[in-house]
Design an enzyme around this catalytic site. Sequence first.
Site, PDB file in Angstrom:
ATOM      1  N   CYS A 263       5.206  -5.736   8.941  1.00 45.99           N
ATOM      2  CA  CYS A 263       5.015  -4.327   9.313  1.00 45.99           C
ATOM      3  C   CYS A 263       6.293  -3.584   9.690  1.00 45.99           C
ATOM      4  CB  CYS A 263       4.027  -4.261  10.479  1.00 45.99           C
ATOM      5  SG  CYS A 263       2.431  -5.003  10.092  1.00 45.99           S
TER       6      CYS A 263
HETATM    7  N1  LIG Z   1       0.081  -8.656   9.787  1.00 45.87           N
HETATM    8  C1  LIG Z   1      -0.045  -7.734  10.727  1.00 45.87           C
HETATM    9  O1  LIG Z   1       0.287  -7.957  11.876  1.00 45.87           O
HETATM   10  C2  LIG Z   1      -0.624  -6.371  10.427  1.00 45.87           C
HETATM   11  C3  LIG Z   1      -1.013  -5.551  11.489  1.00 45.87           C
HETATM   12  C4  LIG Z   1      -1.546  -4.306  11.228  1.00 45.87           C
HETATM   13  C5  LIG Z   1      -1.651  -3.882   9.903  1.00 45.87           C
HETATM   14  N2  LIG Z   1      -1.233  -4.685   8.886  1.00 45.87           N
HETATM   15  C6  LIG Z   1      -1.401  -4.188   7.532  1.00 45.87           C
HETATM   16  O2  LIG Z   1      -2.552  -4.781   6.947  1.00 45.87           O
HETATM   17  C7  LIG Z   1      -2.351  -5.024   5.563  1.00 45.87           C
HETATM   18  C8  LIG Z   1      -2.552  -6.484   5.242  1.00 45.87           C
HETATM   19  O3  LIG Z   1      -1.564  -7.240   5.915  1.00 45.87           O
HETATM   20  P1  LIG Z   1      -1.725  -8.803   6.177  1.00 45.87           P
HETATM   21  O4  LIG Z   1      -0.659  -9.161   7.156  1.00 45.87           O
HETATM   22  O5  LIG Z   1      -3.142  -9.132   6.495  1.00 45.87           O
HETATM   23  O6  LIG Z   1      -1.356  -9.373   4.741  1.00 45.87           O
HETATM   24  P2  LIG Z   1      -1.497 -10.896   4.255  1.00 45.87           P
HETATM   25  O7  LIG Z   1      -0.437 -11.103   3.236  1.00 45.87           O
HETATM   26  O8  LIG Z   1      -1.581 -11.813   5.425  1.00 45.87           O
HETATM   27  O9  LIG Z   1      -2.911 -10.953   3.541  1.00 45.87           O
HETATM   28  C9  LIG Z   1      -3.227 -10.201   2.436  1.00 45.87           C
HETATM   29  C10 LIG Z   1      -4.257 -10.947   1.610  1.00 45.87           C
HETATM   30  O10 LIG Z   1      -4.620 -10.098   0.535  1.00 45.87           O
HETATM   31  C11 LIG Z   1      -4.734 -10.885  -0.656  1.00 45.87           C
HETATM   32  N3  LIG Z   1      -4.597  -9.979  -1.796  1.00 45.87           N
HETATM   33  C12 LIG Z   1      -3.479  -9.404  -2.272  1.00 45.87           C
HETATM   34  N4  LIG Z   1      -3.787  -8.581  -3.304  1.00 45.87           N
HETATM   35  C13 LIG Z   1      -5.140  -8.652  -3.468  1.00 45.87           C
HETATM   36  C14 LIG Z   1      -6.053  -8.037  -4.353  1.00 45.87           C
HETATM   37  N5  LIG Z   1      -5.667  -7.137  -5.249  1.00 45.87           N
HETATM   38  N6  LIG Z   1      -7.367  -8.362  -4.249  1.00 45.87           N
HETATM   39  C15 LIG Z   1      -7.785  -9.252  -3.324  1.00 45.87           C
HETATM   40  N7  LIG Z   1      -6.947  -9.856  -2.437  1.00 45.87           N
HETATM   41  C16 LIG Z   1      -5.648  -9.557  -2.512  1.00 45.87           C
HETATM   42  C17 LIG Z   1      -3.648 -11.920  -0.514  1.00 45.87           C
HETATM   43  O11 LIG Z   1      -3.915 -13.061  -1.325  1.00 45.87           O
HETATM   44  C18 LIG Z   1      -3.715 -12.244   0.990  1.00 45.87           C
HETATM   45  O12 LIG Z   1      -4.619 -13.285   1.257  1.00 45.87           O
HETATM   46  C19 LIG Z   1      -0.953  -4.510   5.264  1.00 45.87           C
HETATM   47  O13 LIG Z   1      -1.030  -3.188   4.825  1.00 45.87           O
HETATM   48  C20 LIG Z   1      -0.263  -4.553   6.602  1.00 45.87           C
HETATM   49  O14 LIG Z   1       0.788  -3.622   6.705  1.00 45.87           O
HETATM   50  C21 LIG Z   1      -0.761  -5.919   9.121  1.00 45.87           C
END
Ligand SMILES: NC(=O)c1ccc[n+]([C@@H]2O[C@H](COP(=O)([O-])OP(=O)(O)OC[C@H]3O[C@@H](n4cnc5c(N)ncnc54)[C@H](O)[C@@H]3O)[C@@H](O)[C@H]2O)c1
Length: 437
Positions: A263
């Site tokens: 992030c």
């Molecule tokens: N990690 C954090 O602390 C956090 C906090 C708040 C917001 N976010 C936001 O949330 C979102 C997700 O982040 P995250 O950390 O959970 O990511 P992550 O990489 O941990 O998980 C994302 C998942 O999505 C899957 N994926 C990717 N493309 C896909 C598709 N087209 N169809 C289905 N699955 C798909 C991946 O295989 C993975 O399992 C981002 O936008 C991030 O900025 C993250």
Amino acid sequence: MTDDRRLAIIGLGYVGLPLAITFVEAGLEVEGVDASPDRIAAINSGRSPVDDVSDQRLAAALGSGLRVVLSADARMAAADVVFVCVPTPITPTKDPDLGPVLAAAATVRDGLRAGQLVILQSTTFPGTTTGQFREALERTGLRAGTDFDLAFAPERVNPGDPASAGRGVPRLVGGLTPAATARAATLLRRISDRVIEMSSPDAAEMAKVLENTFRNVNIAFVNQLALLCERMGLDVWEVIDAASTKPFGFMRFLPGPGVGGHCIPVDPYYLSWRARQFDFTDRFIEAAGDINLAMPRHVVDLVAEALNDRGKALKGARVGVVGVAFKPDVRDPRNSPASAVLAGIAVRGGEVRYHDPHVPTFRDEAGNVHDAVELEDLLPWADVVLIVTAHRAVDWEQVFRSSDLVVDTVNASKERGVRPRQVLRLGAGWLPSVTGP
Ligand SMILES: NC(=O)c1ccc[n+]([C@@H]2O[C@H](COP(=O)([O-])OP(=O)(O)OC[C@H]3O[C@@H](n4cnc5c(N)ncnc54)[C@H](O)[C@@H]3O)[C@@H](O)[C@H]2O)c1
């Protein structure tokens, strides 16, 4: 009022998996959908891929209403509400990469039907939900706001911090229509005590990028202060501790080897990119990015300086890095400053090994893959020990007892009874400080 009971959650990572389980625990049916066969296999075999979900909690959810499938097997049309929680990365030139969001939109589209509510949860620039995301969904011929509901509801989870995932964390939501906002808010109230209804998806998107940009800019500010304190012979950690005693009008941020994770180093670029479409340059974001990106290089300079103090060069030296995850007590190595630090040491001819109890293998910025070694093997091998991430699970007494030369980028050495000129601290110089008591 719609009774939304069947959910689909696309993207089962740090955000989507805890969200899916939390809704199951609240009594709803959830189909978790992911594009990664490895991730689906791990989850279905009961191995949680994220820090904040224990295997026991995952098993309980799988036994009571959570079904986890590959995107191709998803039954999207059966869902009342679809959440999209896929990554929002940046390109090598630091522009937004909406590829995963638009791919997920294509999965939603496969089952989109009248009456559904679609909620984008991935962090993104203002205008995504009502722009590209909406356009992708409307290729079905269905119209957002009349045929289906559309909203943006950002996530606030802070991996490794259980307090960030509970009911007590307020949630924001902005829908395309007042009805969509109210519907999404009703659903979110099942898992949160406080839901703030906003005037639009754009406003909710902006609030989320404000939160993360605020953090990035303030970390850059204290990183720059750390560099100044080094020049002035002051201890930035002492200075920040002192300023933090002010009970109002000050917020504590700490310097370090750089910023990491999905992030903080990424999201501000979503906003600066969007700003340029309005002929607007966000100078704070550009300056903060420059400062934070330069920190790993400064850390490599500190290692060279410490070795120089012993009459040694970085070229040919053995550098033992402790901690490569992007922050303490998590296994997430994404965008960790350790990536540039390890590559930077190698470029200047140093040999690197690392210890991290949470990260068994680590790829640095140059593409070199390193395997973790045990602390008791690392310490006698290293000419200098470099602390990048201070996990609680590391035996710190052993680190300082067994090392003659340490570079500490996170003040892990504070109050540990180190020997004179044993520890060179980022933002503070040698410990014990020559200007100290
Ligand atoms: N990690 C954090 O602390 C956090 C906090 C708040 C917001 N976010 C936001 O949330 C979102 C997700 O982040 P995250 O950390 O959970 O990511 P992550 O990489 O941990 O998980 C994302 C998942 O999505 C899957 N994926 C990717 N493309 C896909 C598709 N087209 N169809 C289905 N699955 C798909 C991946 O295989 C993975 O399992 C981002 O936008 C991030 O900025 C993250």
